[in-house]
Design an enzyme around this catalytic site. Sequence first.
Site, PDB file in Angstrom:
ATOM      1  CE  LYS A  18      -2.062  -1.151   3.829  1.00  0.00           C
ATOM      2  NZ  LYS A  18      -1.360  -2.420   4.079  1.00  0.00           N
ATOM      3  NE  ARG A  93      -3.870  -0.914  10.325  1.00  0.00           N
ATOM      4  CZ  ARG A  93      -2.737  -0.439   9.845  1.00  0.00           C
ATOM      5  NH1 ARG A  93      -2.735   0.628   9.077  1.00  0.00           N
ATOM      6  NH2 ARG A  93      -1.629  -1.031  10.126  1.00  0.00           N
ATOM      7  NE  ARG A 131       7.447  -2.522   6.042  1.00  0.00           N
ATOM      8  CZ  ARG A 131       6.111  -2.531   6.151  1.00  0.00           C
ATOM      9  NH1 ARG A 131       5.360  -2.001   5.200  1.00  0.00           N
ATOM     10  NH2 ARG A 131       5.533  -3.065   7.204  1.00  0.00           N
ATOM     11  NE  ARG A 164       6.852  -0.050  10.140  1.00  0.00           N
ATOM     12  CZ  ARG A 164       5.661  -0.145   9.537  1.00  0.00           C
ATOM     13  NH1 ARG A 164       5.527   0.254   8.277  1.00  0.00           N
ATOM     14  NH2 ARG A 164       4.623  -0.620  10.175  1.00  0.00           N
ATOM     15  NE  ARG A 175       2.444  -4.299  11.641  1.00  0.00           N
ATOM     16  CZ  ARG A 175       3.403  -4.124  10.741  1.00  0.00           C
ATOM     17  NH1 ARG A 175       4.592  -4.633  10.940  1.00  0.00           N
ATOM     18  NH2 ARG A 175       3.160  -3.424   9.669  1.00  0.00           N
TER      19      ARG A 175
HETATM   20  P1  ADP Z   1       2.256  -1.833   3.180  1.00  0.00           P
HETATM   21  O1  ADP Z   1       2.249  -0.325   3.112  1.00  0.00           O
HETATM   22  O2  ADP Z   1       1.027  -2.437   2.557  1.00  0.00           O
HETATM   23  O3  ADP Z   1       2.516  -2.362   4.561  1.00  0.00           O
HETATM   24  P2  ADP Z   1       4.789  -1.604   1.703  1.00  0.00           P
HETATM   25  O4  ADP Z   1       4.450  -0.711   0.556  1.00  0.00           O
HETATM   26  O5  ADP Z   1       5.580  -1.019   2.806  1.00  0.00           O
HETATM   27  O6  ADP Z   1       3.457  -2.341   2.268  1.00  0.00           O
HETATM   28  O7  ADP Z   1       5.552  -2.868   1.078  1.00  0.00           O
HETATM   29  C1  ADP Z   1       6.049  -3.938   1.901  1.00  0.00           C
HETATM   30  C2  ADP Z   1       7.394  -4.419   1.354  1.00  0.00           C
HETATM   31  O8  ADP Z   1       7.201  -5.087   0.110  1.00  0.00           O
HETATM   32  C3  ADP Z   1       8.402  -3.294   1.097  1.00  0.00           C
HETATM   33  O9  ADP Z   1       9.685  -3.767   1.462  1.00  0.00           O
HETATM   34  C4  ADP Z   1       8.298  -3.053  -0.428  1.00  0.00           C
HETATM   35  O10 ADP Z   1       9.533  -2.600  -0.971  1.00  0.00           O
HETATM   36  C5  ADP Z   1       7.949  -4.451  -0.944  1.00  0.00           C
HETATM   37  N1  ADP Z   1       7.051  -4.429  -2.116  1.00  0.00           N
HETATM   38  C6  ADP Z   1       5.988  -3.615  -2.323  1.00  0.00           C
HETATM   39  N2  ADP Z   1       5.366  -3.909  -3.494  1.00  0.00           N
HETATM   40  C7  ADP Z   1       6.052  -4.968  -4.033  1.00  0.00           C
HETATM   41  C8  ADP Z   1       5.909  -5.750  -5.239  1.00  0.00           C
HETATM   42  N3  ADP Z   1       4.923  -5.510  -6.111  1.00  0.00           N
HETATM   43  N4  ADP Z   1       6.808  -6.745  -5.457  1.00  0.00           N
HETATM   44  C9  ADP Z   1       7.796  -6.992  -4.552  1.00  0.00           C
HETATM   45  N5  ADP Z   1       7.994  -6.308  -3.421  1.00  0.00           N
HETATM   46  C10 ADP Z   1       7.128  -5.295  -3.149  1.00  0.00           C
HETATM   47  P1  AMP Z   2       1.329   0.770   9.236  1.00  0.00           P
HETATM   48  O1  AMP Z   2       2.427   1.751   8.975  1.00  0.00           O
HETATM   49  O2  AMP Z   2       0.107   1.042   8.424  1.00  0.00           O
HETATM   50  O3  AMP Z   2       1.806  -0.665   9.099  1.00  0.00           O
HETATM   51  O4  AMP Z   2       0.893   0.976  10.756  1.00  0.00           O
HETATM   52  C1  AMP Z   2       1.801   0.772  11.819  1.00  0.00           C
HETATM   53  C2  AMP Z   2       1.059   0.789  13.157  1.00  0.00           C
HETATM   54  O5  AMP Z   2       0.459   2.086  13.381  1.00  0.00           O
HETATM   55  C3  AMP Z   2      -0.105  -0.197  13.270  1.00  0.00           C
HETATM   56  O6  AMP Z   2       0.319  -1.507  13.633  1.00  0.00           O
HETATM   57  C4  AMP Z   2      -0.962   0.474  14.356  1.00  0.00           C
HETATM   58  O7  AMP Z   2      -0.406   0.274  15.648  1.00  0.00           O
HETATM   59  C5  AMP Z   2      -0.796   1.959  14.014  1.00  0.00           C
HETATM   60  N1  AMP Z   2      -1.845   2.402  13.061  1.00  0.00           N
HETATM   61  C6  AMP Z   2      -1.675   2.780  11.769  1.00  0.00           C
HETATM   62  N2  AMP Z   2      -2.843   3.124  11.200  1.00  0.00           N
HETATM   63  C7  AMP Z   2      -3.804   2.939  12.149  1.00  0.00           C
HETATM   64  C8  AMP Z   2      -5.216   3.087  12.179  1.00  0.00           C
HETATM   65  N3  AMP Z   2      -5.915   3.503  11.106  1.00  0.00           N
HETATM   66  N4  AMP Z   2      -5.867   2.808  13.339  1.00  0.00           N
HETATM   67  C9  AMP Z   2      -5.197   2.399  14.431  1.00  0.00           C
HETATM   68  N5  AMP Z   2      -3.873   2.209  14.469  1.00  0.00           N
HETATM   69  C10 AMP Z   2      -3.168   2.474  13.342  1.00  0.00           C
END
Ligand code: ADP
Ligand code: AMP
Length: 222
Positions: A18, A93, A131, A164, A175
């Site tokens: 995302k 969420r 990541r 992270r 999660r």
């Molecule tokens: P989210 O925001 O849904 O938690 P991220 O955008 O942070 O996910 O992506 C999670 C991990 O997967 C990151 O390390 C990113 O570089 C990798 N990633 C994202 N999209 C792809 C894809 N289409 N193919 C391979 N790796 C990807």
């Molecule tokens: P994310 O970066 O989206 O993976 O979110 C990291 C963490 O932030 C989550 O595991 C939650 O603890 C908190 N968080 C992010 N977005 C929300 C949301 N919409 N509602 C509640 N907690 C959130």
Amino acid sequence: MSEQRTYIVLLGVPGAGKGTQAKLLEQALGLPQISTGDIFRYNLKHETELGKLAKSYMDRGDLVPDEVTIRMVEERLQQPDCARGAIMDGFPRNLVQAAAFDKMTAPYGGVKVAPLIQVDDEETIRRITGRRTCRTCGAVYHILYNPPKVAGVCDIDGGELYQREDDKEETVRNRLYVYYKQTAPLIGYYFAKGLLREIDGTQSIEEVQNALIAVIREAQPA
Ligand code: ADP
Ligand code: AMP
Ligand code: ZN
């Protein structure tokens, strides 16, 4: 009636892509990415009251309480850069947040489309554990799938890349549990409104981006 705005809700399990896609969409659509996770991490880093409150929830991989999160989004959406809409990444969420978001956006035509980026659990775990995030700008990389030009250094601003705290395995498991219990019901919620669009998230970053742009354009004819 007020003017129409373009609110896009990106859905998908943690690690689906995302954030990666939202950052690319910002450029393609000229709308801001609103990542509640990024806002919480910013507050954590700067040790604000909000950051202190959010920390224990984030450390466990639980959701920060709705009241706090909803108020934070309401305030963010009032900023001038959101005057045409926003790309929502990580909010809503759960169903309470989704109902609150409908209320906030109703005067502007509500949510336009809710693309669901689909990947299976094994892939999501590979993505999350590999990541790496930039400490200064929040850009996201993957050690294998999307590596920076120089290991450990952000391509954009030279910032340090780190893993992270909540991307470590124990927290990732919680999660995913929280996702299936609280966030997955949103799939049915947006499906019932005719707004859900399924996207194959196992494709390359570029292919996922093209698929997203296609469903957004279809929902929002130019
Ligand atoms: P989210 O925001 O849904 O938690 P991220 O955008 O942070 O996910 O992506 C999670 C991990 O997967 C990151 O390390 C990113 O570089 C990798 N990633 C994202 N999209 C792809 C894809 N289409 N193919 C391979 N790796 C990807
Ligand atoms: P994310 O970066 O989206 O993976 O979110 C990291 C963490 O932030 C989550 O595991 C939650 O603890 C908190 N968080 C992010 N977005 C929300 C949301 N919409 N509602 C509640 N907690 C959130
Ligand atoms: Zn950076």
